[in-house]
Design a protein around this motif. Structure first.
Motif, PDB file in Angstrom:
ATOM      1  N   GLU A 252      43.120  36.154  41.893  1.00  0.00           N
ATOM      2  CA  GLU A 252      43.414  37.462  41.335  1.00  0.00           C
ATOM      3  C   GLU A 252      44.733  37.469  40.568  1.00  0.00           C
ATOM      4  O   GLU A 252      45.361  38.500  40.404  1.00  0.00           O
ATOM      5  N   ARG A 253      45.124  36.314  40.069  1.00  0.00           N
ATOM      6  CA  ARG A 253      46.435  36.222  39.428  1.00  0.00           C
ATOM      7  C   ARG A 253      46.528  37.135  38.208  1.00  0.00           C
ATOM      8  O   ARG A 253      47.616  37.582  37.842  1.00  0.00           O
ATOM      9  N   SER A 254      45.385  37.464  37.590  1.00  0.00           N
ATOM     10  CA  SER A 254      45.439  38.306  36.396  1.00  0.00           C
ATOM     11  C   SER A 254      46.005  39.686  36.709  1.00  0.00           C
ATOM     12  O   SER A 254      46.543  40.364  35.844  1.00  0.00           O
TER      13      SER A 254
ATOM     14  N   LEU B 160      54.244  33.302  35.536  1.00  0.00           N
ATOM     15  CA  LEU B 160      53.335  33.361  34.387  1.00  0.00           C
ATOM     16  C   LEU B 160      54.026  33.214  33.036  1.00  0.00           C
ATOM     17  O   LEU B 160      53.582  32.409  32.196  1.00  0.00           O
TER      18      LEU B 160
ATOM     19  N   SER C 179      53.568  30.167  30.195  1.00  0.00           N
ATOM     20  CA  SER C 179      53.194  30.494  28.819  1.00  0.00           C
ATOM     21  C   SER C 179      54.172  29.904  27.813  1.00  0.00           C
ATOM     22  O   SER C 179      53.769  29.294  26.817  1.00  0.00           O
TER      23      SER C 179
ATOM     24  N   PHE D  74      32.783  33.057  40.524  1.00  0.00           N
ATOM     25  CA  PHE D  74      33.090  33.871  39.349  1.00  0.00           C
ATOM     26  C   PHE D  74      31.941  33.918  38.352  1.00  0.00           C
ATOM     27  O   PHE D  74      32.113  34.374  37.225  1.00  0.00           O
TER      28      PHE D  74
ATOM     29  N   THR E  13      46.405  31.476  27.782  1.00  0.00           N
ATOM     30  CA  THR E  13      45.843  32.313  28.841  1.00  0.00           C
ATOM     31  C   THR E  13      44.658  31.617  29.504  1.00  0.00           C
ATOM     32  O   THR E  13      44.499  31.657  30.727  1.00  0.00           O
ATOM     33  N   ALA E  14      43.830  30.951  28.704  1.00  0.00           N
ATOM     34  CA  ALA E  14      42.681  30.226  29.256  1.00  0.00           C
ATOM     35  C   ALA E  14      43.141  29.085  30.155  1.00  0.00           C
ATOM     36  O   ALA E  14      42.544  28.830  31.216  1.00  0.00           O
TER      37      ALA E  14
ATOM     38  N   THR F 240      42.381  28.740  39.105  1.00  0.00           N
ATOM     39  CA  THR F 240      41.066  28.849  39.736  1.00  0.00           C
ATOM     40  C   THR F 240      40.373  27.487  39.746  1.00  0.00           C
ATOM     41  O   THR F 240      39.205  27.365  39.370  1.00  0.00           O
TER      42      THR F 240
ATOM     43  N   ASP G  20      44.356  30.596  33.445  1.00  0.00           N
ATOM     44  CA  ASP G  20      43.203  30.998  34.244  1.00  0.00           C
ATOM     45  C   ASP G  20      42.575  29.782  34.918  1.00  0.00           C
ATOM     46  O   ASP G  20      42.213  29.818  36.100  1.00  0.00           O
ATOM     47  N   ARG G  21      42.441  28.709  34.158  1.00  0.00           N
ATOM     48  CA  ARG G  21      41.771  27.523  34.664  1.00  0.00           C
ATOM     49  C   ARG G  21      42.553  26.869  35.810  1.00  0.00           C
ATOM     50  O   ARG G  21      41.993  26.498  36.826  1.00  0.00           O
TER      51      ARG G  21
ATOM     52  N   GLU H 279      49.651  39.602  36.052  1.00  0.00           N
ATOM     53  CA  GLU H 279      50.115  39.214  34.729  1.00  0.00           C
ATOM     54  C   GLU H 279      50.949  40.320  34.097  1.00  0.00           C
ATOM     55  O   GLU H 279      50.537  41.477  34.028  1.00  0.00           O
TER      56      GLU H 279
END
Length: 257
Positions: free
Chosen positions: A249-251, A220, A224, A98, A230-231, A238, A234-235, A254
């Motif tokens: 590609e989870r975003s 998701l 939350s 990435f 969100t960070a 990945t 993401d972390r 979302e």
């Protein structure tokens, strides 16, 4: 009848999965009496040429040399088993996928011009056919032994394809998210670890990678509402299985805010 041969190979990795095999101790001694270990540099300097009945491959492919080496190992192996998150999903080192690898190298190495590396860290299956995969960081010793026992008996290993949540149910572990509000990737992570982290009041970190058809979109908002930014999301998606498309590609999954 000839004794089956076993080879263990290292690619880019920390050696933890090979150490899991060595940590089997008494079980490994019993296994060693039924197979001939012909290549396992973590345990012995003895090296014998192939072909090999079973090859266990730890680590991801991250250098030009490794691309050629995994092809040679595949050609010499009747059964090839990828072991651990690095071999099955690129591992933590797939975080390079990435970003700019040249920038990484310039920060880490005093003389980056001497480093021969690929732009991405990829799983073994991206380069050669893999017969079976054992997930985890590191792999589960019982799953490893069961797989080797199955292969020696001439049957397919029983590798689960359900989620970690099913293992929590089997061992009677209370859901850490429902009971304590702890974020957990168990609902979308493949089983096989015995729900180790939830059993100790920790959320699953997803080191076994995505289960078949994970419903990440549904998870998701639960992550939350239980305190993950969100960070953070993401972390965690990945990290151990960074090269797994479903996690990386989870975003795309979302839900709109």
């Amino acid at each position: 009848m000839d004794t089956p041969t076993l080879a263990v190979w290292k690619f880019t990795s920390c050696d933890g999965c090979q150490l899991t095999l060595l940590d089997c101790e008494d079980e490994l001694l019993t296994l060693a009496g039924r197979v001939r270990i012909v290549h396992f540099l973590e345990a012995s300097s003895t090296v014998r040429p192939g072909p090999y009945d079973v090859s266990l491959v730890e680590g991801s492919v991250t250098t030009p040399d490794e691309v050629g080496r995994i092809t040679e190992i595949r050609e010499q192996s009747r059964v090839l088993v990828a072991i651990g998150a690095c071999a099955t999903h690129g591992g933590i080192q797939a975080l390079r996928n990435f970003a700019d690898i040249d920038e990484f190298a310039s920060v880490v190495y005093a003389s980056p011009q001497h480093i021969a590396t690929l732009a991405e860290s990829t799983p073994i299956s991206a380069h050669v056919p893999v017969d079976f995969e054992l997930r985890g960081c590191p792999i589960d010793r019982h799953q490893l032994l069961d797989t080797l026992e199955a292969l020696l008996a001439g049957r397919a290993p029983d590798i689960p394809n359900t989620s970690v949540c099913t293992e929590c149910k089997r061992r009677g572990t209370t859901c850490v998210t429902v009971a304590h509000g702890i974020p957990c990737l168990g609902p979308v992570t493949q089983a096989g670890c015995g729900a180790l982290c939830p059993a100790y009041q920790r959320g699953c970190f997803g080191c076994f990678g995505p289960m078949a058809e994970p419903n990440i979109r549904a998870l998701l908002p639960i992550l939350s509402v239980n305190g993950m930014s969100t960070a953070d999301i993401d972390r965690v998606f990945t990290t151990f299985a960074a090269a797994a498309p479903e996690f990386a590609e989870r975003s795309r999954n979302e839900p709109p805010q």
